[in-house]
Design a protein around this motif. Sequence first.
Motif, PDB file in Angstrom:
ATOM      1  N   ILE A  49       3.454   6.993 -11.999  1.00 59.50           N
ATOM      2  CA  ILE A  49       2.760   7.857 -11.052  1.00 59.50           C
ATOM      3  C   ILE A  49       3.829   8.577 -10.231  1.00 59.50           C
ATOM      4  CG2 ILE A  49       1.109   7.950  -9.156  1.00 59.50           C
ATOM      5  CD1 ILE A  49       0.214   5.086 -10.383  1.00 59.50           C
TER       6      ILE A  49
ATOM      7  N   SER B 144       2.730   1.659 -12.011  1.00 57.07           N
ATOM      8  CA  SER B 144       1.438   1.139 -11.547  1.00 57.07           C
ATOM      9  C   SER B 144       1.312  -0.353 -11.814  1.00 57.07           C
ATOM     10  CB  SER B 144       0.286   1.874 -12.237  1.00 57.07           C
ATOM     11  OG  SER B 144       0.196   1.504 -13.607  1.00 57.07           O
TER      12      SER B 144
ATOM     13  N   TRP C  16      -5.820   7.792  -8.830  1.00 60.25           N
ATOM     14  CA  TRP C  16      -4.634   8.544  -9.234  1.00 60.25           C
ATOM     15  C   TRP C  16      -4.963   9.988  -9.634  1.00 60.25           C
ATOM     16  CZ3 TRP C  16      -1.816   5.404  -7.029  1.00 60.25           C
ATOM     17  CH2 TRP C  16      -1.801   4.041  -7.278  1.00 60.25           C
TER      18      TRP C  16
ATOM     19  N   ARG D 242       0.534  11.866 -13.366  1.00 56.22           N
ATOM     20  CA  ARG D 242       0.746  10.518 -13.900  1.00 56.22           C
ATOM     21  C   ARG D 242       0.932  10.591 -15.413  1.00 56.22           C
ATOM     22  NH1 ARG D 242      -5.238   7.571 -13.907  1.00 56.22           N
ATOM     23  NH2 ARG D 242      -6.378   9.317 -14.808  1.00 56.22           N
TER      24      ARG D 242
END
Length: 380
Positions: free
Chosen positions: A180, A348, A362, A367
């Motif tokens: 991310i 993550s 998210w 990501r």
Amino acid sequence: MRHRHMAVEIRQITEKSDMRKFVKFNLRLYRGNPYHVPGLVEDELLTLDPARNPAFKFCEAAYFLAYKDGRIVGRIAGIINHRANETWNQNNARFGFVDFINDNEVVDALFSAVIDWAKKRGKEMLQGPMGFTDLDHAGMLIEGFDQLGTMATIYNYAYYPKQMERMGFIKDQDWQEYKIFVPDEMPEKHRRIAEIVRKKYGLKTLKFRSQQEILPYAHRIFDTLNQAYSVLYGVSELSREQIDYYVRMYIPMLRYDYVTVIVREEDDKVVGFGITLPNLSRALQKAKGRLFPFGWAHLLRALKMKNPVVDLYLIGVIPEYQNKGVNALLFDDLIPIFHKNGIRYAESNPELETNAAVQMQWNYFERKHHKTRRAWIKEI
């Protein structure tokens, strides 16, 4: 106890010296692999020890080593979490701490030993890889073998899932992992949501500078974790003794500016928390499973120095406040801290593919899905 399986000999561990061999086999099997992140030998011995791990108040376990031509070629643990079985109305055994060379005979012998052990205890299904609790490593890597592992996850060779399929195991649950990327600035929508949620629910963000400051909240953080994670796959509630155990284990290693706690102002109740850590993967590789004499220095340097990667280790919000924007308060606090420390992206760590609430948080960030891991299951 010893079992013969053609040219493979399976020995159930009864001696402490063999337990150390059990733990160290993982280090030997992956020596030189650039993606494998070894754990610390002493930490794993602690986890596996019935005298020191409070999970054994409601778990039982057996450990097996496979030998071929006089050499250790595999390991596996059989685990029964009675509390999880009661919680989920199941009659399952688990396998975990599993490693093996790519040899059908070795793999069959290891799993036969655990299946025999589980069937003698009346179990109907075998699932894994899983540990004693949700805070132990779980999930076999099925995608992302060319990605660096993390402290919180298992790394395994690409032949592992092929062996599971060959033996007739099927998918029980998958987890996904993401890189991310930290945005240049806090997304405006998150900033607005954070301000609205803060005022609407009377919440405030707590930060800490020392162990003494965070300790009064430590048990409440784990109580919040119990509530937040209660509906997730395979979870059994942490007992008071387990929480004491994890507080002693984890609180001293935290980097306090990377910890965020959200409380309700009216009663100081912890409604959410985020525990992140500088990524320790490279430091653990350098430590090679040993804290002493020099492993601690690599870890301390990784915790204190600037590191472009951060691990999202534990994030939780109590059910009463889920889907109400509380996560925006966590991001509102952490993103400026990540900027200050030169963080480019966060790992993550595993997120259940069925956990839509986690996936949705998210949506406003760039990501990349780079790893998938699986829990397998088979009727025995």
